[in-house]
Design a protein around this motif. Structure first.
Motif, mmCIF file in Angstrom:
data_model
loop_
_atom_site.group_PDB
_atom_site.id
_atom_site.type_symbol
_atom_site.label_atom_id
_atom_site.label_comp_id
_atom_site.label_asym_id
_atom_site.label_seq_id
_atom_site.Cartn_x
_atom_site.Cartn_y
_atom_site.Cartn_z
ATOM 1 N N LEU A 238 -6.102 -2.656 -3.074
ATOM 2 C CA LEU A 238 -5.350 -2.423 -1.841
ATOM 3 C C LEU A 238 -5.970 -1.301 -1.016
ATOM 4 O O LEU A 238 -6.137 -1.425 0.206
ATOM 5 N N CYS B 255 -2.503 6.897 -1.740
ATOM 6 C CA CYS B 255 -2.035 5.727 -0.982
ATOM 7 C C CYS B 255 -1.203 6.169 0.209
ATOM 8 O O CYS B 255 -1.359 5.650 1.329
ATOM 9 N N LEU C 91 0.833 -1.201 0.000
ATOM 10 C CA LEU C 91 0.000 0.000 0.000
ATOM 11 C C LEU C 91 0.869 1.254 0.000
ATOM 12 O O LEU C 91 0.573 2.218 -0.710
#
Length: 562
Positions: free
Chosen positions: A158, A192, A95
């Motif tokens: 993710l 992210c 991630l």
């Protein structure tokens, strides 16, 4: 009208927080992500609910290996944020730095990692994640097609997997999480990193939040023996036959010098607790409520003032000497001294763990309060009474809507405002009612699960694991005295990880093959690492799988008491 002559019924809610040590010493990585995922969901949500209800009192129990893993994640994330170091968890690292692998097998592993627990209720309202899951499952069924998936698909999967694990209290309060939920797809690297920053803040601050509440006297914190072992089995394997006379036993006649190991586990637990919370602990929830006469005495010698176990242990120990209500709702002391011992109300604990998940929160809380009111109304004297309600504080909530947000909020509000019910802690009850403890002539060894140790011994594969552990302990006893101080300390800790109850929980029975495979492999890895620290080659048996689980078995991280 309430009886003003009778003191309020005392209620102790005790939430046990535990994850086994998932660190794989051979790869230098965490094998499973459950520690940090539960941290950002359950540990954060639980403390937020306690913070929001200043009149609530509760006990929160941590296992030392959990505290140390949270610390390890905090260290990783802090170092990475400062521009150095690395993240030792593959899923969290993916991630943070979404460089999607090209190799098919690695892509398959990433898909599977982001589908673990996908059927849980915490994902049911995440429509985008469910669409991604449908595609991922198709690809796992047709792996030759995985190459057609764009890297962006993996990035979005993710992100959504981690958004699903974010605590409900965070979703409702953090604008960054709300923005990520609204964005829905095509997440950038910056987004992210934003999600990882939130995770870093949650993990890095969660233990301090509990400590602040404890320092203010609003909660009591307690600890489990260091690596979460079943202490009575370390001390005497034959204690398994106290409540289960026909228990099939391992070939090993005993676990060598097990009482010394029990002392080490208790002492190390106190050291870890004091390092994290700044003062010695008063209470100990023995792993799985596993107790016997000797463990209670050892806990007292180690400085603990209370321990707790399951209702079936008390029932076995009393042998119908006293009426059920009088027996259950008070602490006990044993003839040989040691810590005071409380026993959980199994029905009330199991109602929270397994029944109310499918109820409307208001109905569930009303029924729960009604049960407590019935206990209070049935009292025949004015003596202090305490109702211990002890259960898993993390795994239950993913089966509740919104991670138990509505249930816990309504429960705490109802308990804190009730005129006949008062929440307290085990230590506070002992201080306020020092003469309330009854006397037990004996304590029949057992755990909160069925009152026996059948979850950890008696099955042929569980017994095989005990034989492997006992063999390693013989080698430890022979070689450890000759090691230098640092290596001996490392070997002692490594031995403790091999003693954890978690391995034996999963071996044998009808447990799911995928889960058993993870724990079986890590158990052998930990044993092999112990032999290597002791300066000898691991036995050949550690290179071979000895338990497989079943293809359609259960994945029970929690079990009812009966």
């Amino acid at each position: 009208m309430a009886d003003t002559k009778r003191p309020p019924l005392q209620i102790v809610l005790c939430w046990h927080m535990h994850q086994p040590d998932y660190f794989d010493p051979t790869s230098g990585r965490f094998q499973d992500p459950w520690t940090y995922l539960h941290a950002i969901k359950d540990y954060v949500d639980m403390v937020a609910h306690l913070e929001a209800h200043p009149d609530m009192r509760a006990v929160v129990n941590f296992s030392p290996v959990l505290l140390e893993q949270i610390e390890a994640y905090t260290t990783d994330l802090t170092a990475v944020a400062a521009g150095g170091g690395r993240i030792h968890d593959p899923l969290l690292a993916a991630l943070h730095q979404p460089l999607i692998p090209n190799e098919r097998e690695e892509r398959i592993m990433l898909l599977r990692a982001c589908l673990r627990g996908a059927e849980n209720r915490l994902f049911e309202n995440l429509a985008v994640y469910q669409r991604l899951v449908a595609t991922a499952r198709h690809m796992l069924a047709h792996p030759d097609e995985i190459g057609y998936l764009h890297d962006q698909f993996f990035v979005d999967l993710l992100v959504w997997y981690h958004l699903g694990w974010i605590g409900e209290t965070v979703r409702r309060s953090d604008a960054r999480i709300q923005d990520l939920l609204a964005h829905q797809q095509h997440y950038s690297m910056l987004q992210c990193r934003t999600l990882v920053a939130v995770i870093r803040e949650l993990i890095g601050g969660v233990i301090d939040r509990y400590r602040v509440l404890a320092d203010a006297g609003r909660i009591e914190l307690s600890i489990t023996p260091y690596s979460h072992p079943i202490l009575p089995l370390l001390i005497d394997l034959n204690s398994a036959r106290a409540a289960w006379p026909d228990c099939p036993m391992p070939l090993a006649a005993a676990y060598p010098a097990g009482e010394d190991r029990a002392r080490w586990q208790l002492t190390r637990a106190r050291e870890v607790y004091e390092r994290f919370f700044g003062h010695p602990p008063a209470g100990c929830w023995p792993a799985e409520g596993g107790v016997c006469d000797r463990t209670v005495a050892l806990a007292g010698e180690a400085g603990f003032t209370w321990v707790a176990s399951g209702q079936a242990v008390l029932r076995n120990s009393l042998a119908d000497e006293e009426p059920a209500m009088t027996a259950l709702y008070r602490p006990y002391r044993l003839p040989n001294g040691g810590a005071a011992c409380f026993f959980r109300d199994d029905a009330l604990a199991d109602a929270i763990g397994f029944v109310y998940r499918d109820w409307h929160a208001d109905d569930a809380v009303a029924e729960f309060i009604h049960r407590l009111e019935a206990i209070d109304a049935a009292r025949t004297d004015n003596q202090p009474m305490v109702v211990p309600i002890i259960l898993d504080g993390e795994n239950a909530w993913e089966y509740y809507p919104e991670n138990g947000y509505h249930f816990l909020g309504a429960l705490y509000t109802a308990l804190a405002s009730h005129e006949r019910l008062a929440t307290t802690t085990f230590s506070a009850f002992l201080e306020a009612a020092p003469r309330a403890a009854g006397r037990l002539r004996k304590l029949v060894a057992g755990s909160w699960v069925y009152g026996t140790f059948s979850t950890w011994i008696g099955d042929s594969e569980k017994n095989r694991a005990w034989d492997m552990l006992a063999a390693a302990k013989h080698v430890f006893d022979q070689r450890a005295p000759a090691l230098d101080d640092a290596t001996r300390a490392a070997a002692e800790r490594q031995l403790s990880l091999c003693e954890a109850s978690d391995w034996f929980w999963w071996f044998g029975g009808d447990n799911a093959a995928d889960t058993v495979t993870h724990f079986e492999r890590l158990f052998r890895v930990h044993l092999a690492a112990l032999y290597q620290l002791l300066g000898c080659d691991p036995p050949d048996a550690l290179a071979h799988v000895f338990t497989h689980g079943v293809s359609h078995g259960s994945v029970d991280t929690m079990r009812p008491a009966h």
